[in-house]
Scaffold this active site. Structure first.
Site, short mmCIF file in Angstrom:
data_model
loop_
_atom_site.label_atom_id
_atom_site.label_comp_id
_atom_site.label_asym_id
_atom_site.label_seq_id
_atom_site.Cartn_x
_atom_site.Cartn_y
_atom_site.Cartn_z
N TYR A 144 -4.29 1.95 4.23
CA TYR A 144 -3.82 0.65 4.70
C TYR A 144 -3.07 -0.05 3.56
CZ TYR A 144 -4.26 -4.39 5.71
OH TYR A 144 -4.01 -5.74 5.89
N LYS A 148 0.84 -1.00 3.12
CA LYS A 148 1.21 -2.42 3.06
C LYS A 148 2.12 -2.66 1.85
CE LYS A 148 -0.11 -5.48 5.46
NZ LYS A 148 0.47 -5.97 6.76
#
Ligand code: NAI
Ligand SMILES: CC(C)=CCC[C@@H](C)[C@H]1CC[C@H]2C3=C(CC[C@]12C)[C@@]1(C)CCC(=O)C[C@@H]1CC3
Length: 345
Positions: A144, A148
């Protein structure tokens, strides 16, 4: 060449508008007189006067329909952090964000506001009052975070005054509030399974938890202040409650507010982290046979046992940001919004 109708500056689209943050953002934008298109892979609600466009943000054609005559795009769509699917993160957060930028160009969008994350600089070790000039994490704690980082770079690099396409990234941290499907539900589920008895470490680690309405306020301010001559162009901004709190005090206030006992016994951080790492490795080896998602992942243990709080001085200076709802009031409102998670309910 076909002429494009000039988009109104109060016409916007919220990508990920069915999600926790996205929906709060949509509601506030509507209150402030914006015309809003919602774009999401799933439809979670209906709001009068708010057209819903169901689609995958990797699908440029679907996006183009939702971006027609729109001047501001808020991009707050992402797979949930708890997901362990690397390919999905790559596809949505990186390839999908490239598609969003391309579709914005084609549709004549003037401003793109990305919901990034303060975690882009977090490597699992202490961050105290971190500013935006901290380097991106070299060893991001999960897929994640890894994606990002790439996503934020793509959006900020796309900022071009010459092309009339301005971008900014908002980096919230620990968003909480009514309808959040993560923080309070995970906490209460852990408590109901009798696993909320222990404090990891000495319990003094400070963390930012940010009330959703303050995060929304930061996004709208960013959109309204983002102009060719403003310092916001191509920059990232931490948006926090500006009240770092002990991680375990915050958890205890939510637990006690909902009628559960606060954790009392301490466990050494390195021991818990080591066990979490071992369980994670076992889960990885067993993955072809069985999928296990341990409650105590190394990432969660790091979040629960280290300092990670950030300065929002840049947002205060450049966009006049001040949190609207103080932490104490935010916790009360949040607790009251989860009657179904109250002990005995
Ligand atoms: N919740 C938190 O504490 C924090 C969240 N963020 C960021 O804020 C943003 C919003 O987060 P939340 O509202 O908490 O998450 P959420 O999971 O509630 O909302 C994300 C939305 O994106 C949609 N989505 C996912 N993949 C999509 C796709 N391929 N096409 C179209 N829509 C898609 C989902 O259906 C969902 O409605 C995310 O970008 C997240 O990275 C950043 C820091 C902290
Ligand atoms: C500040 C910040 C980035 C918060 C993010 C929210 C979640 C990552 C937390 C919400 C509930 C938390 C939680 C734990 C870890 C972090 C969360 C998932 C534990 C699993 C930590 C270890 C425990 O003893 C139980 C905790 C349950 C709640």
């Amino acid at each position: 060449m076909a002429t494009r109708t000039r988009p109104s500056s109060k016409r916007c689209a919220v990508l990920g508008g069915s999600g926790f943050l996205g929906r709060h953002l949509v509601e506030r934008l509507v209150d402030r007189g914006y015309t809003v298109n919602v774009f999401d892979i799933r439809q979670a609600y209906e709001l009068p006067g708010v057209p819903f466009h169901q689609g995958d943000l990797c699908d440029r054609q679907a996006l183009l329909v939702a971006l027609k005559e729109v001047s501001i795009v808020f991009h707050c769509a992402s797979p949930a952090p708890a997901n362990d699917d690397r390919a999905l993160f790559q596809r949505v957060n990186i390839d999908g964000t490239r598609t969003v930028i391309q579709a914005c160009h084609e549709a004549g969008v003037q401003k793109l506001i990305l919901t990034s994350s303060a975690s882009v600089v977090f490597e699992g070790t202490d961050i105290k009052n971190g500013r935006e000039d901290l380097p991106y994490a070299k060893k991001p704690i999960d897929y994640y975070t890894e994606t990002k980082i790439q996503q934020e770079k793509l959006v900020l690099e796309a900022c071009s005054k010459e092309k009339g396409f301005l971008t900014v990234a908002i980096r919230p941290h620990g968003i909480f509030g009514p309808r959040d499907p993560q923080l309070v539900p995970i906490l209460i589920d852990t408590a109901r399974r009798g696993k909320m008895k222990f404090i990891i470490g000495d319990g003094s680690n400070l963390v930012d938890f940010t009330y959703v309405e303050n995060v929304v306020h930061g996004h709208i301010l960013a959109a309204e202040q983002l102009k060719a001559d403003s310092p916001l162009c191509g920059q990232a901004y931490h948006i926090t409650n500006d009240e770092p709190v002990r991680f375990w005090d915050f958890m205890s206030q939510i637990l006690e507010g909902l009628g559960y006992s606060a954790p009392r016994y301490h466990l050494p951080y390195t021991l818990v982290y080591g066990i979490a790492l071992l369980l994670w490795l076992i889960a990885l080896v067993l993955r072809p046979l069985i999928r296990i998602n341990p409650t105590f992942s190394p990432m969660r243990v790091a979040l629960a046992g280290t300092h990670h709080y950030y300065s929002c001085a840049r947002a205060k200076k450049d966009m006049g940001y001040q949190p609207l709802v103080p932490l104490r009031e935010a916790i009360v409102r949040t607790v009251e919004s989860y009657p179904h998670l109250r002990k005995g309910a």
